[in-house]
Design a protein around this motif. Sequence first.
Motif, PDB file in Angstrom:
ATOM      1  N   ALA A  11       0.611  -1.072   0.076  1.00 25.32           N
ATOM      2  CA  ALA A  11      -0.025   0.435  -0.016  1.00 25.32           C
ATOM      3  C   ALA A  11       0.959   1.014   0.019  1.00 25.32           C
ATOM      4  CB  ALA A  11      -0.641  -0.505   1.185  1.00 25.32           C
ATOM      5  N   THR A  12       0.919   2.254  -0.713  1.00 24.50           N
ATOM      6  CA  THR A  12       1.610   3.583  -0.802  1.00 24.50           C
ATOM      7  C   THR A  12       0.612   4.510  -0.790  1.00 24.50           C
ATOM      8  OG1 THR A  12       2.558   2.221  -2.704  1.00 24.50           O
ATOM      9  CG2 THR A  12       2.755   4.970  -2.765  1.00 24.50           C
ATOM     10  N   LEU A  13       1.316   5.364   0.132  1.00 24.55           N
ATOM     11  CA  LEU A  13       0.416   6.076   1.177  1.00 24.55           C
ATOM     12  C   LEU A  13       0.980   7.763   0.334  1.00 24.55           C
ATOM     13  CD1 LEU A  13      -1.515   6.981   2.660  1.00 24.55           C
ATOM     14  CD2 LEU A  13       0.182   7.378   4.415  1.00 24.55           C
ATOM     15  N   TYR A  14      -0.093   8.273  -0.021  1.00 20.68           N
ATOM     16  CA  TYR A  14       0.774   9.663  -0.710  1.00 20.68           C
ATOM     17  C   TYR A  14       0.599  10.912   0.633  1.00 20.68           C
ATOM     18  CZ  TYR A  14       1.279   8.710  -5.150  1.00 20.68           C
ATOM     19  OH  TYR A  14       1.930   8.060  -6.419  1.00 20.68           O
ATOM     20  N   VAL A 230       0.188  -4.657  -8.750  1.00 22.40           N
ATOM     21  CA  VAL A 230       1.147  -5.312  -7.922  1.00 22.40           C
ATOM     22  C   VAL A 230       1.411  -4.671  -6.258  1.00 22.40           C
ATOM     23  CG1 VAL A 230       2.942  -5.983  -9.377  1.00 22.40           C
ATOM     24  CG2 VAL A 230       3.277  -3.583  -7.781  1.00 22.40           C
ATOM     25  N   GLY A 231       0.283  -3.997  -6.241  1.00 23.08           N
ATOM     26  CA  GLY A 231      -0.081  -3.135  -5.553  1.00 23.08           C
ATOM     27  C   GLY A 231      -0.798  -1.308  -5.615  1.00 23.08           C
ATOM     28  N   LYS A 232      -1.634  -1.323  -4.850  1.00 19.51           N
ATOM     29  CA  LYS A 232      -2.280   0.527  -4.148  1.00 19.51           C
ATOM     30  C   LYS A 232      -2.143   1.365  -4.073  1.00 19.51           C
ATOM     31  CE  LYS A 232      -7.470  -0.123  -4.836  1.00 19.51           C
ATOM     32  NZ  LYS A 232      -7.816  -0.237  -6.197  1.00 19.51           N
ATOM     33  N   THR A 233      -2.237   2.735  -4.133  1.00 22.30           N
ATOM     34  CA  THR A 233      -2.366   3.559  -4.364  1.00 22.30           C
ATOM     35  C   THR A 233      -3.568   3.853  -2.586  1.00 22.30           C
ATOM     36  OG1 THR A 233      -2.034   4.759  -5.334  1.00 22.30           O
ATOM     37  CG2 THR A 233      -2.584   6.416  -3.448  1.00 22.30           C
TER      38      THR A 233
END
Length: 316
Positions: A11-14, A230-233
């Motif tokens: 999980a990519t956090l902005y 492969v991942g999600k924001t």
Amino acid sequence: MKILSPYALGATLYMPATRADLLDVVFRTKLPELRSLVVCLEDAVADIDIDTALSNLHVLLSAINDRGGRSGDGPLLFVRPRDSVMAAVLNDWPLIKHVDGFVVPKLTMRNLGSWEQAVTNPELFLMPTLETADVFNPVAMVELGQALRANLASRIIALRIGGNDLMGSLGLRRNPATTLYSTPMGYVIPMLAGVMGSQGFALTAPVFEQLATPNLLGEELDLDIAHGLVGKTAIHPSQISLIQEKLRVSLEDLNSAKLIVSDVAPAVFKHNDVMCEPATHYKWAIKILERAEWHGVRVPEAANGETTIRLAEAAQ
């Protein structure tokens, strides 16, 4: 140059570069479960706050430097510059060595050359974002993919799909009762998975901005994973654990993958009532094993609470 797996992103956090708690997140005082962080200088920062945001980013990097660098178990750290002009300035900051790379906003064939000239530091990885009207054209995406492969392939971890910007270019917004796959993104995501995936690029899934419907987020994640993303924001810290739990590999898939990559695997065999063919399933198996390495395995439970493991059946 080190190698980064796209599955390391999770999980990519902005977070806006104006936030005061960035250092706490980098060193896991806050959000210890986070795998990747993007410090945003683009859409999340108003024009009047750009100077403040740049100053705050410099303070963050100086604090990291004062601590002797980032810890090995902290989240990956990326910066999203506003444009290639800002990226060229950041590229030359000595302290940018504490960043894993840049997220490239709104990449197209028209601005690719500017970004290549701006980000010359070979230690900076890149995550281009596909979020302009060009993305709806598969021919344009083939051309962009070929251009990226020609000069930047070794530096690109993944391509990010900017769902909100793509929907916005059509004058649309997500229906809060359905997944993104019930919108024109139901065409775009599979197309990108095919066009860019066949050229060797990993892709990450768009943000899910509805905070009150975690079950729907789970449904969308199942579709993301089914399309090979492969991942999600993450739009909010509350989504991190759900995203990363969904990225765990099922025990059945793990066992199947191990059998497929085995040196002694038959040309065709049955595993748990599914036919496996290493010649066609090998790439899938490698990806499953890599995903399991980063996210772990979900072990199913029987009704009595005991774990159940089905044994492989290999046809000789």
